[in-house]
Design a protein around this motif. Structure first.
Motif, PDB file in Angstrom:
ATOM      1  N   GLU A 196      14.105   4.470   9.852  1.00 29.70           N
ATOM      2  CA  GLU A 196      13.548   4.822   8.552  1.00 29.70           C
ATOM      3  C   GLU A 196      14.569   5.511   7.654  1.00 29.70           C
ATOM      4  O   GLU A 196      14.463   5.443   6.444  1.00 29.70           O
ATOM      5  CB  GLU A 196      12.337   5.724   8.774  1.00 29.70           C
ATOM      6  N   ARG A 243       3.369  -1.342  19.955  1.00 30.61           N
ATOM      7  CA  ARG A 243       2.308  -0.694  19.203  1.00 30.61           C
ATOM      8  C   ARG A 243       1.167  -1.686  19.082  1.00 30.61           C
ATOM      9  O   ARG A 243       1.371  -2.867  18.769  1.00 30.61           O
ATOM     10  CB  ARG A 243       2.807  -0.294  17.830  1.00 30.61           C
ATOM     11  N   VAL A 251      -3.070  -4.514   7.294  1.00 30.25           N
ATOM     12  CA  VAL A 251      -1.881  -4.071   8.034  1.00 30.25           C
ATOM     13  C   VAL A 251      -0.628  -4.587   7.357  1.00 30.25           C
ATOM     14  O   VAL A 251       0.368  -3.869   7.204  1.00 30.25           O
ATOM     15  CB  VAL A 251      -1.982  -4.548   9.492  1.00 30.25           C
ATOM     16  N   LEU A 254       0.160  -2.683   4.244  1.00 25.72           N
ATOM     17  CA  LEU A 254       0.745  -1.379   4.563  1.00 25.72           C
ATOM     18  C   LEU A 254       2.197  -1.534   4.954  1.00 25.72           C
ATOM     19  O   LEU A 254       3.052  -0.711   4.572  1.00 25.72           O
ATOM     20  CB  LEU A 254      -0.047  -0.724   5.690  1.00 25.72           C
ATOM     21  N   ALA A 255       2.492  -2.568   5.695  1.00 31.97           N
ATOM     22  CA  ALA A 255       3.882  -2.783   6.111  1.00 31.97           C
ATOM     23  C   ALA A 255       4.754  -3.089   4.894  1.00 31.97           C
ATOM     24  O   ALA A 255       5.886  -2.598   4.783  1.00 31.97           O
ATOM     25  CB  ALA A 255       3.940  -3.907   7.131  1.00 31.97           C
ATOM     26  N   ALA A 258       5.362   0.054   3.084  1.00 30.84           N
ATOM     27  CA  ALA A 258       6.350   0.853   3.811  1.00 30.84           C
ATOM     28  C   ALA A 258       7.739   0.312   3.599  1.00 30.84           C
ATOM     29  O   ALA A 258       8.699   1.074   3.421  1.00 30.84           O
ATOM     30  CB  ALA A 258       6.011   0.866   5.303  1.00 30.84           C
TER      31      ALA A 258
ATOM     32  N   PHE B  38       9.095   0.315  12.735  1.00 29.98           N
ATOM     33  CA  PHE B  38       8.803   1.497  11.919  1.00 29.98           C
ATOM     34  C   PHE B  38       8.065   1.112  10.647  1.00 29.98           C
ATOM     35  O   PHE B  38       7.416   1.944  10.021  1.00 29.98           O
ATOM     36  CB  PHE B  38      10.088   2.254  11.611  1.00 29.98           C
ATOM     37  N   LEU B  39       8.162  -0.157  10.263  1.00 30.41           N
ATOM     38  CA  LEU B  39       7.436  -0.606   9.080  1.00 30.41           C
ATOM     39  C   LEU B  39       5.937  -0.661   9.344  1.00 30.41           C
ATOM     40  O   LEU B  39       5.135  -0.653   8.404  1.00 30.41           O
ATOM     41  CB  LEU B  39       7.926  -1.990   8.652  1.00 30.41           C
ATOM     42  N   TRP B  40       5.546  -0.714  10.620  1.00 26.55           N
ATOM     43  CA  TRP B  40       4.134  -0.901  10.954  1.00 26.55           C
ATOM     44  C   TRP B  40       3.468   0.387  11.385  1.00 26.55           C
ATOM     45  O   TRP B  40       2.274   0.390  11.704  1.00 26.55           O
ATOM     46  CB  TRP B  40       4.010  -1.948  12.058  1.00 26.55           C
ATOM     47  N   ARG B  41       4.234   1.446  11.418  1.00 28.69           N
ATOM     48  CA  ARG B  41       3.632   2.687  11.884  1.00 28.69           C
ATOM     49  C   ARG B  41       2.518   3.192  10.976  1.00 28.69           C
ATOM     50  O   ARG B  41       1.524   3.732  11.469  1.00 28.69           O
ATOM     51  CB  ARG B  41       4.708   3.761  12.032  1.00 28.69           C
ATOM     52  N   PRO B  42       2.667   3.018   9.664  1.00 34.86           N
ATOM     53  CA  PRO B  42       1.541   3.480   8.836  1.00 34.86           C
ATOM     54  C   PRO B  42       0.272   2.674   9.056  1.00 34.86           C
ATOM     55  O   PRO B  42      -0.805   3.095   8.634  1.00 34.86           O
ATOM     56  CB  PRO B  42       2.043   3.288   7.409  1.00 34.86           C
ATOM     57  N   ALA B  43       0.416   1.516   9.709  1.00 37.75           N
ATOM     58  CA  ALA B  43      -0.766   0.685   9.923  1.00 37.75           C
ATOM     59  C   ALA B  43      -1.699   1.383  10.891  1.00 37.75           C
ATOM     60  O   ALA B  43      -1.340   2.302  11.595  1.00 37.75           O
ATOM     61  CB  ALA B  43      -0.359  -0.684  10.472  1.00 37.75           C
TER      62      ALA B  43
END
Lengths: 302, 513
Positions: A196, A243, A251, A254-255, A258, B38-43
């Motif tokens: 990140e 995950r 989803v 959101l990705a 992000a 890490f792009l999917w963590r907010p999901a």
């Protein structure tokens, strides 16, 4: 490294095409825009300078003001007098070879190879020396510095035999730092999907005044999920972390959000630290992406 | 009919719902590789929103079936198949079955009875087995009434081992086992009471029998003739009169009439003037129902002198004794003669007399051990603590040292560790007895008192049938049914299911990793 596949991405790079591109880029850049502060001029490429380099036979189109009459008389053929260009440098091409370069589709790696080869050709055409480094979690010198057309041939051959890791590794740019010579300008071709916060990595790369240019490979599929039913487990192809997601359009949105936020931070940092940034959508053709980078006219935001 | 040998293991079937419960979450093998997690963590994460419980992992069915197969296999199901079972008939072919009853032997009667029984049952898969020779297995044929009688042994005149129960491994559980006997052998009867016999056929009624149980001869002590000993038993319940006739080389030499009380033994000793002959045969006349035990014969081995190759170094006294031995003949250099050596070392077969180097008399007398005569310590002069070789067995010695040793491995050798020519010893009357005992030890024959014996166990001549539980025996397992154990098939099924599950698991492994 695996054997060269059929229809290799570099097959799309025709040397005539590259040469034409180099002539187009030459007057645009004259080498100045490619260089950043702290370059080390020690190339033998003729150009603007005062130190005599050698003679070259005159061909139509050359500047007749550079004719060396004495040498021409001696050789009975028109000879141009060339001077050592004091604006040449050693360039490091850092190519991301981590596993993320294989996703979401082969287009990312294809574009990476093409950009690396094309940039290498341009730099070599301009008389610079070019080396090739491949990095993931570590960095490996794939091709030591060299120049000229023979070196491009070596560069192309090396790229043809190169393949990213099938899994593992990390798109960690700072892995290149130990192998980079101080003050060598660096061209980094990567998807930068290592974490990140890339600021520490970029900070290290630009330490000691090193010039850095980022060609950021962006694939739409990085924020896409395949059609599925029920729970879906995601696994980072580089770290192996898993995950569990419930799937659905929310989803992906959101990705994407992000990703945008992450990229904005990256752009902001690059803009504030004189890092040349070019977004390279993998859906685009390498020529267009390359010209966009060379012109430097593309806005920093996608 | 299906039965379970270990039904306790059926409790394992309770694990089937447990398997279902353990697979309550859906398959989580839908793994998608991404370039940057890490792009999917907010999901949404399963921890925050909870898992959506869908249908259970369908693999639970396969695994539940695997568990059930294992539990059933451990419970050992047995399928009893109705239908005529194969029959193994164990035939008592001991000597008592040779008793004649009505001009036919008990064995013939027994086989006739067996034939009728098998025909009445309509049996087709029948094998005849011999208790005397369990390896013998003859297929019974309905039209081969007596052909298979030729397979059974005819007991020799001499002692035969009693009827032995067959090894348990030959009593196949999926076949019926019958016994054909006369019941005269108590040991066999005891086995029959415990064995998994489906049916017992008993034949024979006669109970009286007189048997010759021993015929022996040895040299007479009175003269040069032979002493004969005859033993006979009246195993019946009645007094009988029989004539005992002795034949020497088929020439009758003696006949006597005997009145034998019931259940009594009788011994007869008589001299025979001839010292040497071939075959001595004793016979009871007339023969009774069991003729097999009404005669005995004994062959007198050749009584030619034993040749001896006597070493020239042997002392004079020994030479004189051996020369005058009635069963020896000195034959120096003969290849097959008994070597008799005298000297410092021993080796090779025969009788060796070691000459002590520092001879001194013993401090203590050797332990008295027949057949060696009593020997005084001062008769025996030997080296101090003479050693024996490897593989030597001490036949006579003191606590500290050997006096006479036997080399146990071939060739046979007896070594004497004391001075055989010692003056005091030579003059003793025990001297020739000692030397004869040495010869007996090395030749394994009592040259001066050879005994020849022919005998048979008394119980072999017992023919009175003892009570037996005959006919069909309900306690015998497996009656007419065949048993098929299903656990191997269930185990095979479980193995196949396990293999299938493993293959599916490998196929469904996430390829993104």
């Amino acid at each position: 490294m695996p054997a060269q596949p059929l229809n290799h991405p570099l097959d799309e790079l025709q040397e005539a095409q590259l040469a034409r591109l180099a002539r187009l880029a030459d007057p645009l850049l004259a080498g100045r825009h490619l260089l950043g502060a702290g370059h080390r001029p020690h190339r033998l490429r003729p150009g603007q300078g005062h130190e005599f380099l050698d003679h070259q036979e005159y061909v139509p189109g050359d500047d007749p003001r550079k004719l060396d009459w004495r040498a021409s008389a001696r050789s009975r053929r028109p000879q141009l007098r060339r001077y050592r260009d004091e604006q040449m440098a050693d360039w490091d091409l850092c190519l991301d070879c981590s596993a993320s370069m294989t996703l979401p589709d082969p287009g990312k790696w294809r574009l990476a190879l093409q950009l690396t080869a094309a940039l290498g050709y341009l730099l070599l055409h301009l008389g610079h020396r070019v080396s090739l480094l491949g990095f993931h979690r570590d960095c490996q010198l794939l091709l030591p510095p060299g120049r000229g057309r023979p070196h491009y041939a070596r560069l192309a051959q090396r790229l043809r035999g190169l393949a990213p890791l099938p899994s593992g590794g990390a798109s960690d740019p700072q892995a290149c730092t130990p192998r980079l010579a101080d003050r060598n300008p660096v061209l980094l071709i990567s998807d930068l999907l290592s974490g990140e916060d890339l600021r520490p990595a970029l900070r290290r790369l630009t330490a000691s005044g090193r010039s850095l240019q980022l060609l950021h490979l962006i694939a739409d599929g990085d924020c896409r999920l395949p059609a599925h039913e029920g729970p879906l487990e995601l696994q980072d192809i580089e770290t192996g972390e898993r995950r569990l997601l419930s799937g659905g359009n929310a989803v992906e949105a959101l990705a994407e959000q992000a990703f945008r936020q992450w990229r904005e931070r990256l752009l902001h940092y690059c803009a504030g630290h004189d890092i040349r940034y070019t977004a390279c959508p993998t859906a685009g053709a390498w020529k267009d992406v390359l010209m966009q980078h060379l012109k430097g006219l593309q806005p920093r935001h996608a | 009919m299906l039965s379970l040998a270990a039904p306790f293991w059926l409790l394992g079937l309770l694990g089937v719902p447990l398997v279902r419960w353990l697979h309550r979450f859906a398959r989580q093998d839908q793994v998608h590789a991404v370039a940057a997690l890490f792009l999917w963590r907010p999901a949404a994460s399963p921890e925050r929103q909870g898992r959506r419980r869908g249908p259970p992992d369908p693999r639970w069915r396969l695994r539940a079936l695997l568990l059930a197969a294992l539990a059933l296999a451990l419970a050992r199901p047995v399928l009893q198949q109705a239908g005529p079972a194969g029959i193994e008939v164990w035939i008592d072919d001991s000597p008592s079955l040779q008793t004649l009853e009505g001009n036919r032997t008990r064995l013939q009667h027994a086989l006739d009875l067996l034939d009728r029984e098998l025909a009445a049952r309509g049996a087709s898969d029948v094998w005849l087995r011999s208790l005397g020779n369990p390896a013998l297995r003859v297929a019974w044929r309905r039209d081969g009434l007596h052909d298979w009688q030729a397979h059974w042994r005819t007991p020799d005149l001499h002692a035969e081992p009693g009827a032995q129960p067959p090894p348990a491994v030959l009593m196949a559980a999926d076949r019926e086992h019958w016994l054909v006997t006369d019941g005269a052998d108590a040991g066999l009867n005891a086995w029959a009471g415990q064995a998994p016999l489906r049916r017992i056929l008993q034949t024979g009624t006669l109970r009286d029998n007189v048997a010759l149980t021993r015929l022996a001869l040895r040299p007479s002590l009175r003269d040069d003739g032979t002493q004969v000993l005859v033993s006979l038993h009246n195993l019946g319940a009645h007094q009988v009169r029989r004539e005992l006739v002795l034949y020497m080389d088929e020439r009758e030499i003696h006949r006597t009439t005997l009145d034998l009380p019931p259940h009594a033994a009788h011994e007869l000793s008589l001299p025979v003037p001839e010292p040497r002959f071939g075959v001595l045969r004793a016979r009871l006349e007339p023969v009774d129902a069991l003729a097999w035990d009404d005669q005995l014969s004994v062959t007198q081995a050749a009584l030619d002198p034993v040749r001896v190759d006597l070493d020239a170094a042997c002392p004079h006294a020994l030479r004189i004794l051996l020369r005058n031995h009635p069963r020896l003949r000195l034959d120096t250099g003969a290849m097959d003669a008994l070597p008799v050596r005298c000297g410092q070392t021993s080796g090779g077969p025969g009788l060796h007399f070691l000459q002590p180097v520092q001879a001194r008399s013993l401090d203590q007398a050797p332990r008295y051990e027949p057949p060696w005569p009593w020997l005084e310590p001062d008769w025996l002069h030997t080296d101090p603590s003479p050693a024996t070789g490897v593989g030597e067995e001490i036949l006579l010695g003191t606590r500290e040292q050997p006096l006479i040793s036997l080399h146990t491995a071939a060739p046979r050798r007896v070594t004497v560790h004391f001075d055989i020519a010692q003056e005091t010893l030579v003059r003793q009357p025990e001297y020739p007895v000692l030397v004869d005992a040495l010869l007996t030890a090395v030749l394994q024959r009592a040259l001066l008192d050879e005994t020849f014996v022919a005998s048979r166990p008394v119980m072999e001549s017992h023919i009175a049938p003892l009570p037996l539980v005959t006919g069909d025996r309900a306690a015998a397992p497996a009656s007419r049914d065949r048993m098929l154990f299903l656990d191997p098939y269930l185990l095979l099924l479980a193995l196949l299911l396990l293999t299938l599950d493993l293959l599916r698991a490998r196929r469904d492994e996430p390829r993104a990793v």
